[in-house]
Design a protein around this motif. Structure first.
Motif, PDB file in Angstrom:
ATOM      1  N   MET A  17     -22.786  31.550 -22.372  1.00  0.00           N
ATOM      2  CA  MET A  17     -23.221  32.106 -24.019  1.00  0.00           C
ATOM      3  C   MET A  17     -24.727  32.603 -24.122  1.00  0.00           C
ATOM      4  O   MET A  17     -24.477  33.831 -24.364  1.00  0.00           O
ATOM      5  N   ALA A  18     -25.171  32.740 -23.188  1.00  0.00           N
ATOM      6  CA  ALA A  18     -27.184  32.920 -23.371  1.00  0.00           C
ATOM      7  C   ALA A  18     -27.068  33.661 -22.631  1.00  0.00           C
ATOM      8  O   ALA A  18     -27.834  35.310 -22.792  1.00  0.00           O
ATOM      9  N   SER A  19     -26.055  34.970 -21.501  1.00  0.00           N
ATOM     10  CA  SER A  19     -26.826  35.728 -20.784  1.00  0.00           C
ATOM     11  C   SER A  19     -26.048  36.284 -21.647  1.00  0.00           C
ATOM     12  O   SER A  19     -26.192  38.250 -21.540  1.00  0.00           O
ATOM     13  N   PHE A  20     -25.254  36.632 -22.863  1.00  0.00           N
ATOM     14  CA  PHE A  20     -24.549  37.622 -24.331  1.00  0.00           C
ATOM     15  C   PHE A  20     -24.974  37.150 -24.767  1.00  0.00           C
ATOM     16  O   PHE A  20     -25.994  38.652 -25.415  1.00  0.00           O
ATOM     17  N   MET A  21     -25.611  36.325 -25.656  1.00  0.00           N
ATOM     18  CA  MET A  21     -26.535  36.351 -26.550  1.00  0.00           C
ATOM     19  C   MET A  21     -27.911  36.498 -26.870  1.00  0.00           C
ATOM     20  O   MET A  21     -28.303  35.138 -25.905  1.00  0.00           O
ATOM     21  N   CYS A  22     -28.383  37.100 -25.871  1.00  0.00           N
ATOM     22  CA  CYS A  22     -29.337  37.036 -25.553  1.00  0.00           C
ATOM     23  C   CYS A  22     -31.400  37.602 -26.578  1.00  0.00           C
ATOM     24  O   CYS A  22     -30.878  37.167 -28.345  1.00  0.00           O
ATOM     25  N   ALA A  23     -31.615  38.312 -26.494  1.00  0.00           N
ATOM     26  CA  ALA A  23     -33.464  38.568 -27.782  1.00  0.00           C
ATOM     27  C   ALA A  23     -32.451  39.307 -28.358  1.00  0.00           C
ATOM     28  O   ALA A  23     -32.992  39.289 -30.061  1.00  0.00           O
ATOM     29  N   THR A  24     -31.890  40.526 -27.951  1.00  0.00           N
ATOM     30  CA  THR A  24     -31.226  41.426 -29.450  1.00  0.00           C
ATOM     31  C   THR A  24     -30.822  41.075 -30.049  1.00  0.00           C
ATOM     32  O   THR A  24     -30.633  41.596 -31.142  1.00  0.00           O
ATOM     33  N   ALA A  25     -29.367  40.112 -29.710  1.00  0.00           N
ATOM     34  CA  ALA A  25     -29.011  39.594 -30.713  1.00  0.00           C
ATOM     35  C   ALA A  25     -29.417  38.525 -31.455  1.00  0.00           C
ATOM     36  O   ALA A  25     -29.193  38.952 -32.916  1.00  0.00           O
ATOM     37  N   MET A  26     -30.882  37.710 -31.321  1.00  0.00           N
ATOM     38  CA  MET A  26     -31.502  37.321 -32.513  1.00  0.00           C
ATOM     39  C   MET A  26     -32.344  37.666 -33.137  1.00  0.00           C
ATOM     40  O   MET A  26     -31.887  37.774 -34.204  1.00  0.00           O
ATOM     41  N   PHE A  27     -32.777  39.070 -32.723  1.00  0.00           N
ATOM     42  CA  PHE A  27     -33.582  39.897 -33.533  1.00  0.00           C
ATOM     43  C   PHE A  27     -32.453  40.936 -35.352  1.00  0.00           C
ATOM     44  O   PHE A  27     -32.692  41.394 -35.546  1.00  0.00           O
ATOM     45  N   GLY A  28     -31.240  41.477 -34.138  1.00  0.00           N
ATOM     46  CA  GLY A  28     -30.247  42.407 -34.525  1.00  0.00           C
ATOM     47  C   GLY A  28     -29.635  42.213 -35.277  1.00  0.00           C
ATOM     48  O   GLY A  28     -29.208  42.641 -35.562  1.00  0.00           O
ATOM     49  N   LEU A  29     -28.502  40.668 -34.965  1.00  0.00           N
ATOM     50  CA  LEU A  29     -27.716  40.066 -36.354  1.00  0.00           C
ATOM     51  C   LEU A  29     -28.723  39.482 -37.393  1.00  0.00           C
ATOM     52  O   LEU A  29     -28.480  39.961 -38.588  1.00  0.00           O
ATOM     53  N   SER A  30     -30.092  38.871 -36.970  1.00  0.00           N
ATOM     54  CA  SER A  30     -30.775  38.794 -38.740  1.00  0.00           C
ATOM     55  C   SER A  30     -30.933  40.163 -38.904  1.00  0.00           C
ATOM     56  O   SER A  30     -30.472  39.769 -40.290  1.00  0.00           O
ATOM     57  N   ALA A  31     -31.280  41.383 -38.386  1.00  0.00           N
ATOM     58  CA  ALA A  31     -31.413  42.345 -39.310  1.00  0.00           C
ATOM     59  C   ALA A  31     -30.364  42.840 -39.555  1.00  0.00           C
ATOM     60  O   ALA A  31     -30.301  43.710 -40.947  1.00  0.00           O
ATOM     61  N   GLU A  32     -29.299  42.724 -39.261  1.00  0.00           N
ATOM     62  CA  GLU A  32     -27.826  43.459 -39.883  1.00  0.00           C
ATOM     63  C   GLU A  32     -27.491  43.051 -40.906  1.00  0.00           C
ATOM     64  O   GLU A  32     -27.049  43.133 -41.987  1.00  0.00           O
ATOM     65  N   SER A  33     -27.497  41.250 -40.904  1.00  0.00           N
ATOM     66  CA  SER A  33     -27.598  40.473 -41.751  1.00  0.00           C
ATOM     67  C   SER A  33     -27.870  41.043 -43.295  1.00  0.00           C
ATOM     68  O   SER A  33     -28.175  41.303 -44.560  1.00  0.00           O
ATOM     69  N   TYR A  34     -29.655  41.010 -43.295  1.00  0.00           N
ATOM     70  CA  TYR A  34     -30.097  41.310 -44.337  1.00  0.00           C
ATOM     71  C   TYR A  34     -30.489  42.446 -44.940  1.00  0.00           C
ATOM     72  O   TYR A  34     -30.310  42.911 -45.665  1.00  0.00           O
ATOM     73  N   LEU A  35     -30.622  43.573 -44.000  1.00  0.00           N
ATOM     74  CA  LEU A  35     -30.295  45.272 -44.035  1.00  0.00           C
ATOM     75  C   LEU A  35     -28.913  45.931 -44.200  1.00  0.00           C
ATOM     76  O   LEU A  35     -28.694  46.369 -45.942  1.00  0.00           O
ATOM     77  N   ARG A  36     -28.196  44.861 -44.268  1.00  0.00           N
ATOM     78  CA  ARG A  36     -26.304  46.001 -44.868  1.00  0.00           C
ATOM     79  C   ARG A  36     -25.471  44.285 -44.963  1.00  0.00           C
ATOM     80  O   ARG A  36     -24.121  45.352 -44.843  1.00  0.00           O
ATOM     81  N   GLY A  37     -25.654  43.624 -44.604  1.00  0.00           N
ATOM     82  CA  GLY A  37     -25.122  42.563 -45.479  1.00  0.00           C
ATOM     83  C   GLY A  37     -24.218  41.779 -43.882  1.00  0.00           C
ATOM     84  O   GLY A  37     -24.702  41.884 -42.757  1.00  0.00           O
ATOM     85  N   THR A  38     -23.536  40.680 -44.470  1.00  0.00           N
ATOM     86  CA  THR A  38     -22.806  39.774 -43.497  1.00  0.00           C
ATOM     87  C   THR A  38     -21.583  40.040 -42.834  1.00  0.00           C
ATOM     88  O   THR A  38     -20.292  39.732 -42.292  1.00  0.00           O
ATOM     89  N   GLN A  39     -21.211  41.859 -42.742  1.00  0.00           N
ATOM     90  CA  GLN A  39     -19.754  42.304 -42.533  1.00  0.00           C
ATOM     91  C   GLN A  39     -19.450  42.206 -41.024  1.00  0.00           C
ATOM     92  O   GLN A  39     -18.511  41.484 -40.654  1.00  0.00           O
ATOM     93  N   PHE A  40     -20.446  42.452 -40.469  1.00  0.00           N
ATOM     94  CA  PHE A  40     -20.958  41.984 -38.859  1.00  0.00           C
ATOM     95  C   PHE A  40     -20.542  40.443 -38.156  1.00  0.00           C
ATOM     96  O   PHE A  40     -19.883  40.451 -37.300  1.00  0.00           O
ATOM     97  N   MET A  41     -20.288  39.208 -39.088  1.00  0.00           N
ATOM     98  CA  MET A  41     -19.615  38.423 -38.820  1.00  0.00           C
ATOM     99  C   MET A  41     -18.482  38.154 -38.711  1.00  0.00           C
ATOM    100  O   MET A  41     -18.338  37.169 -37.487  1.00  0.00           O
ATOM    101  N   VAL A  42     -17.588  38.992 -39.057  1.00  0.00           N
ATOM    102  CA  VAL A  42     -16.421  38.906 -38.503  1.00  0.00           C
ATOM    103  C   VAL A  42     -15.868  39.653 -37.092  1.00  0.00           C
ATOM    104  O   VAL A  42     -14.969  39.092 -36.849  1.00  0.00           O
TER     105      VAL A  42
END
Length: 537
Positions: A17-42
């Motif tokens: 899990m950790a080798s795939f879910m990295c710092a880019t995911a931490m900042f990128g996923l949160s920014a995606e939800s903030y700016l463009r909504g939750t569709q990426f959760m799918v």
């Protein structure tokens, strides 16, 4: 490189899990939800489809062969040239992603601790290179477990603080819904739609299989397990914790929106991109609470260390097995192999730090990371799929298909110009008039919004259609291109299926895997000499 094949399910599952879910995911996923909504959760639903494909199609073949470099399979199946092209593509992909991760963590350290981005990238890169060099994959996996817990802790801290401020988790979701952030059922078939069910399910499934099924970083972790059954159980254990962390990171974006819903810090001029939102949120909400800021920073650094250490170790393994060992053409003693591995980890660490200085040119971290995975992962997944499932494909056909797929994928992913990413509306009506750092920023009127939208629609017509396709389809297009070209090219060359080792192909009986692994372990030297002789012949 294989941790004595004695590692257990929990640390390896967290490491996957950790080798795939990295710092880019931490900042990128949160920014995606903030700016463009939750569709990426799918995208997390697509991993349910990908997990059995990895566990029961690809993993049995790699496990019964037991090669340290997954690309050694390609040499036996499709020849040395295909192996070199594939391992080189993997090295490029992994170094670029590692550079992105180092850049992501520098954003947080710069915003919160005041470190310069240069110093941040160098310190994290050097520390990670050091313990990866000294301890090998066992050090990488064991530290991944503790770093994963810190990563979870930092994300939960952001969510918890926001929930306390607004009155609970349900209130965070309600605010996001009221402001149009909640979107989970976009079923548009149009491939130019950035995120829809089709792009996320297809692109997400292909990405998951390419990362967890044929990527050296992950396959090397499976091989640290004592047997195939344990490796499969580890993979199934890793999926829910990966999905849980991904959903938590996305929800953290909604948590941050609940605070900044009426005073967007980007429009206010306090930050310049969505990737800096989480660091700013921590500064604004946790700076006066002892320990919380440090916990968040520890989690951010851990998310970087997890991915970087995993990448460095696997890059060293691939380089040693695919380039150095064939080049010297003799059996390298274990002591020298260890020395070479340490040197290679150090070299790749330095290279990753150097490339991290260019990472600020790539745009949103999440999209950049997925694009890198897609343009190389698609053709790579295709050539392994053909090797395992389609015996008719021959060496020259596979090589032509792989090269054609990589060229087209790079043209698609890195070519341009591409349309800008559209964000959902953000507001500044809650900001004080003197808080703007850029006084040209203001809330646009309704007429200006209508005019801007119309202008944008006209402007988008000028882009080439190919460059308007969602980045989530890059991996699907690269995969399809490689498959089709390989199938056609193989018609013009003689098939070599009758001379192939049966172990190189898919077997529907899991017991065959365990039996062939036992045979290989009893006769390691004989098998090795036989394979070498047949290849030389």
């Amino acid at each position: 490189m294989l941790g004595d094949k004695k590692l257990s399910i929990i640390p390896v599952g967290f490491s996957l899990m950790a080798s795939f879910m990295c710092a880019t995911a931490m900042f990128g996923l949160s920014a995606e939800s903030y700016l463009r909504g939750t569709q990426f959760m799918v995208i997390n639903a697509s991993n349910i489809i990908g997990t059995p494909i990895v566990a029961y199609v690809f993993l049995p073949v790699f496990y019964k062969l037991g090669y340290l470099s997954v690309y050694q399979y390609l040499e036996e199946r499709f020849g040395k040239s295909t192996r070199i092209v594939a391992s080189l593509a993997f090295s490029i992909q992994t170094v670029l992603r590692t550079a992105l991760v180092l850049y992501a963590v520098s954003l947080a350290l710069n915003a919160i601790a005041g470190f310069s981005q240069t110093a941040s990238m160098m310190v994290v890169g050097i520390l990670c290179t050091f313990y990866s060099t000294i301890g090998g994959i066992k050090a990488v996996i064991v530290t991944d477990l503790f770093q994963s817990l810190l990563m979870f802790g930092s994300v939960f801290t952001v969510i918890g603080v926001a929930a306390v401020n607004v009155g609970g988790l349900t209130e965070i979701w309600k605010i996001a819904h009221d402001y149009g952030r909640v979107e989970l059922f976009n079923f548009q078939v149009d491939p130019t739609v950035r995120h829809s069910w089709w792009s996320l399910m297809l692109g997400g499934m292909f990405t998951y299989v390419s990362v967890y099924g044929v990527n050296q970083v992950q396959v090397q972790r499976y091989l640290t397990m004592k047997d195939y059954g344990t490796a499969v159980r580890t993979l199934w254990f890793s999926w829910p914790i990966t999905a849980f962390l991904s959903l938590s990171m996305s929800f953290a974006g909604l948590a941050m929106f609940s605070k900044y819903r009426d005073c967007d810090p980007i429009k206010e001029g306090r930050i310049t991109s969505g990737d800096q939102l989480m660091a700013l949120f921590v500064l604004d909400t946790m700076a006066f609470t002892p320990g919380l800021t440090g916990l968040f920073l520890a989690g951010v650094c851990s998310s970087a260390l997890c991915s970087v250490s995993a990448a460095l170790n696997s890059l060293a393994a691939v380089t040693l097995e695919d380039y150095i060992t064939p080049l010297v053409n003799v059996d390298i003693p274990d002591q020298k192999r260890v020395l070479w591995s340490k040197i290679l980890v150090a070299v790749y660490g330095i290279l990753s730090v150097a490339l991290a200085f260019c990472a600020h040119f790539v745009g949103p971290l999440l999209q950049a990371s997925m694009t890198i995975l897609g343009i190389i992962g698609g053709p790579m997944l295709a050539v392994f799929t053909l090797g395992i499932l389609v015996p008719y494909i021959n060496q020259k056909g596979a090589l032509v298909g792989l090269v054609a797929g990589l060229i087209f994928s790079f043209f698609l992913g890195l070519g341009g110009p591409k349309p800008p990413v559209n964000n959902l509306p953000t507001y500044t009506n809650g900001c004080s008039p003197d808080s703007f750092h850029n006084f040209d920023v203001d809330v646009p009127s309704t007429s200006l919004l209508i005019e801007s939208t119309a202008t944008q629609e006209i402007h988008e017509e000028s882009y080439m259609y190919l460059y308007k396709i969602s980045y989530m389809y890059y991996i699907v297009i690269g995969f399809t291109t490689t498959i089709l070209v390989s199938l056609v090219a193989s018609l013009f060359f003689e098939s070599n299926v009758n001379t192939q080792n049966p172990k190189l192909f898919f077997s529907a009986n899991p017991k065959d895997v365990e039996r062939q692994v036992e045979t290989r372990q009893k006769r390691p030297s004989t098998v090795s000499k036989t394979v070498t002789f047949s290849l030389n012949s």
